[in-house]
Write a protein that holds these residues in place. Structure first.
Motif, PDB file in Angstrom:
ATOM      1  N   THR A   1       0.823  -1.213   0.000  1.00 18.75           N
ATOM      2  CA  THR A   1       0.000   0.000   0.000  1.00 18.75           C
ATOM      3  C   THR A   1       0.855   1.260   0.000  1.00 18.75           C
ATOM      4  O   THR A   1       0.623   2.201  -0.779  1.00 18.75           O
ATOM      5  N   ILE A   2       1.862   1.301   0.876  1.00 16.85           N
ATOM      6  CA  ILE A   2       2.733   2.482   0.945  1.00 16.85           C
ATOM      7  C   ILE A   2       3.522   2.644  -0.345  1.00 16.85           C
ATOM      8  O   ILE A   2       3.724   3.765  -0.837  1.00 16.85           O
TER       9      ILE A   2
ATOM     10  N   ALA B   1       2.981   7.173  -6.815  1.00 12.32           N
ATOM     11  CA  ALA B   1       2.144   8.206  -7.438  1.00 12.32           C
ATOM     12  C   ALA B   1       2.925   9.514  -7.559  1.00 12.32           C
ATOM     13  O   ALA B   1       4.068   9.638  -7.096  1.00 12.32           O
ATOM     14  N   ASN B   2       2.301  10.468  -8.190  1.00 19.21           N
ATOM     15  CA  ASN B   2       2.937  11.781  -8.382  1.00 19.21           C
ATOM     16  C   ASN B   2       2.817  12.592  -7.096  1.00 19.21           C
ATOM     17  O   ASN B   2       1.817  13.266  -6.846  1.00 19.21           O
ATOM     18  N   LEU B   3       3.847  12.506  -6.263  1.00 17.76           N
ATOM     19  CA  LEU B   3       3.889  13.236  -5.001  1.00 17.76           C
ATOM     20  C   LEU B   3       4.991  14.282  -5.046  1.00 17.76           C
ATOM     21  O   LEU B   3       5.974  14.149  -5.781  1.00 17.76           O
ATOM     22  N   ARG B   4       4.819  15.287  -4.236  1.00 20.02           N
ATOM     23  CA  ARG B   4       5.890  16.261  -4.088  1.00 20.02           C
ATOM     24  C   ARG B   4       6.950  15.718  -3.140  1.00 20.02           C
ATOM     25  O   ARG B   4       6.640  15.025  -2.177  1.00 20.02           O
ATOM     26  N   ALA B   5       8.189  16.070  -3.403  1.00 19.01           N
ATOM     27  CA  ALA B   5       9.321  15.607  -2.587  1.00 19.01           C
ATOM     28  C   ALA B   5       9.338  14.090  -2.502  1.00 19.01           C
ATOM     29  O   ALA B   5       9.340  13.498  -1.418  1.00 19.01           O
ATOM     30  N   LYS B   6       9.355  13.431  -3.664  1.00 17.37           N
ATOM     31  CA  LYS B   6       9.341  11.971  -3.693  1.00 17.37           C
ATOM     32  C   LYS B   6      10.544  11.383  -2.975  1.00 17.37           C
ATOM     33  O   LYS B   6      10.425  10.425  -2.219  1.00 17.37           O
ATOM     34  N   THR B   7      11.716  11.951  -3.231  1.00 16.85           N
ATOM     35  CA  THR B   7      12.933  11.407  -2.632  1.00 16.85           C
ATOM     36  C   THR B   7      12.878  11.473  -1.114  1.00 16.85           C
ATOM     37  O   THR B   7      13.307  10.542  -0.421  1.00 16.85           O
ATOM     38  N   PHE B   8      12.341  12.560  -0.580  1.00 20.59           N
ATOM     39  CA  PHE B   8      12.248  12.702   0.873  1.00 20.59           C
ATOM     40  C   PHE B   8      11.373  11.606   1.473  1.00 20.59           C
ATOM     41  O   PHE B   8      11.745  10.966   2.469  1.00 20.59           O
ATOM     42  N   TRP B   9      10.205  11.379   0.908  1.00 18.75           N
ATOM     43  CA  TRP B   9       9.295  10.376   1.461  1.00 18.75           C
ATOM     44  C   TRP B   9       9.848   8.971   1.262  1.00 18.75           C
ATOM     45  O   TRP B   9       9.678   8.105   2.125  1.00 18.75           O
ATOM     46  N   ARG B  10      10.505   8.718   0.149  1.00 15.34           N
ATOM     47  CA  ARG B  10      11.047   7.381  -0.100  1.00 15.34           C
ATOM     48  C   ARG B  10      12.211   7.064   0.830  1.00 15.34           C
ATOM     49  O   ARG B  10      12.367   5.929   1.253  1.00 15.34           O
TER      50      ARG B  10
ATOM     51  N   LEU C   1      12.642   4.393   4.996  1.00 12.35           N
ATOM     52  CA  LEU C   1      13.758   3.506   5.310  1.00 12.35           C
ATOM     53  C   LEU C   1      14.432   3.856   6.636  1.00 12.35           C
ATOM     54  O   LEU C   1      15.257   3.082   7.126  1.00 12.35           O
ATOM     55  N   LEU C   2      14.108   4.992   7.212  1.00 11.67           N
ATOM     56  CA  LEU C   2      14.748   5.406   8.457  1.00 11.67           C
ATOM     57  C   LEU C   2      14.559   4.407   9.604  1.00 11.67           C
ATOM     58  O   LEU C   2      15.511   4.128  10.338  1.00 11.67           O
ATOM     59  N   PRO C   3      13.356   3.853   9.826  1.00  6.49           N
ATOM     60  CA  PRO C   3      13.229   2.885  10.927  1.00  6.49           C
ATOM     61  C   PRO C   3      14.131   1.656  10.767  1.00  6.49           C
ATOM     62  O   PRO C   3      14.513   1.042  11.760  1.00  6.49           O
TER      63      PRO C   3
END
Length: 337
Positions: free
Chosen positions: A117-118, A124-133, A137-139
């Motif tokens: 789901t995530i 999808a077309n999101l703003r700041a894709k790299t930041f969210w992707r 992975l941080l956890p």
């Protein structure tokens, strides 16, 4: 007297010229050897490391499991399958087996669903894709002991954040460290916190490899986002889902860090409520018993269980993958009457 002319040499049919076999130069032989041998040399480091760090310990563990082996005293007499029989006669083994499967199922199934789901949202077309992707992975890079300590306080029996949240809705505090199922849910939450982002990136990479022509054709045929997700995305991810299911099975049946760090003692609870098989191996080998033979027997039993479950998962997922076919479904064209 007429002078006879010397016999003529026979003509070569098809203008073929007799050629003597020439010797192949050493450089040519070296080039052929390079083509044939170099691929095996490139992959050999993996197999060498696997033989040293994987295959040899596995075989040596099997050798220890059939001997009376004390942690401090060393190797003893050959006992055959006696260590396996002693382990199977102990109730702690069956509790650890139950806890391991319970935590594995509670964590793996929601984890895969949440990761897909995530990944679909991040695709999808999101703003700041790299930041969210990168954020998902941080956890994964957080130390497991830190995750265990933090979530151990969140799921505290009296003053934890989880009970405080439930108190808002009038629900009585849950004894997360005393009861079986609540402790499994708490540990599964820690596992999902660490590994959902990792699997999300795997699914995201697979989604980006899906041809965009399929989605364009679906849009022309009038399919919405949900229809595209279930009719195009999921069928195209079947191979990736098989891979994630198998790796999650292997990792889920070897849960150790989260369960051991769930409380200060790290013994799996007073009544072994969340004792896993890997924790049980540690208890036999380095705990009160100091019996390497029994610990090796449990390790081999766990190995056989993982192999059996992995093969079962592979056949089930492969059958599901081949039953639906690899082609996306056709959509009925929606048009105005």
């Amino acid at each position: 007297m007429a002078v006879q002319s010397p016999p003529k040499a026979p003509k070569n049919e098809g203008n073929l010229v007799d050629r003597r076999p020439t010797r192949i130069a050493f450089s040519q032989k070296l080039g052929r050897w390079d083509v044939k041998v170099s691929p095996y040399l490139y992959i050999s480091p993996f197999f060498i490391l696997f033989a040293i760090t994987g295959l040899f310990p596995l075989i040596y563990t099997g050798y220890i499991s059939v001997h009376q082996w004390h942690t401090l005293g060393g190797q003893g007499d050959f006992v055959g399958l006696q260590n396996f029989q002693d382990v199977l006669d102990q109730s702690s083994f069956w509790k650890a087996l139950r806890n391991t499967f319970s935590i594995f199922l509670i964590s793996s199934v929601p984890q895969i669903i949440a990761a897909i789901t995530i990944a679909a949202i991040l695709n999808a077309n999101l703003r700041a894709k790299t930041f969210w992707r990168m954020g998902v992975l941080l956890p994964y890079i957080v130390a497991p002991i830190a995750v265990g300590l933090i979530f151990g306080q969140i799921f505290a029996d009296q003053y934890g954040l989880a009970n405080g949240f439930l108190n808002i809705f009038g629900i009585e505090p849950i004894r997360w460290h005393a009861e079986v199922l609540p402790s499994h849910v708490a540990i599964a939450t820690m596992v999902n916190f660490r590994w959902t982002g990792y699997n999300t990136l795997i699914f995201l990479a697979a989604m980006q490899a899906i041809p965009s022509d399929l989605y364009e054709a679906a849009i022309i045929d009038g399919a919405g986002r949900f229809r595209q997700f279930f009719s195009i995305t999921i069928p195209q991810l079947r191979a990736t889902i098989i891979f994630v299911v198998i790796t999650s099975t292997i990792g889920g049946l070897q849960i150790f860090d989260e369960a051991r760090a769930f409380d200060a003692q790290g013994t799996g609870g007073a009544d072994k409520q969340w004792l896993t098989l890997t924790m049980y191996i540690h208890e036999l080998g380095w705990g009160n018993q100091l019996n390497f033979g029994r610990a090796a027997a449990v390790a081999w039993l766990l190995f056989l269980i993982i192999v059996a479950i992995g093969i079962l998962n592979f056949f089930i997922t492969s059958k599901i993958a081949t039953s639906g076919g690899s082609k996306p479904k056709k959509f009925k064209k929606v048009g105005k009457r």
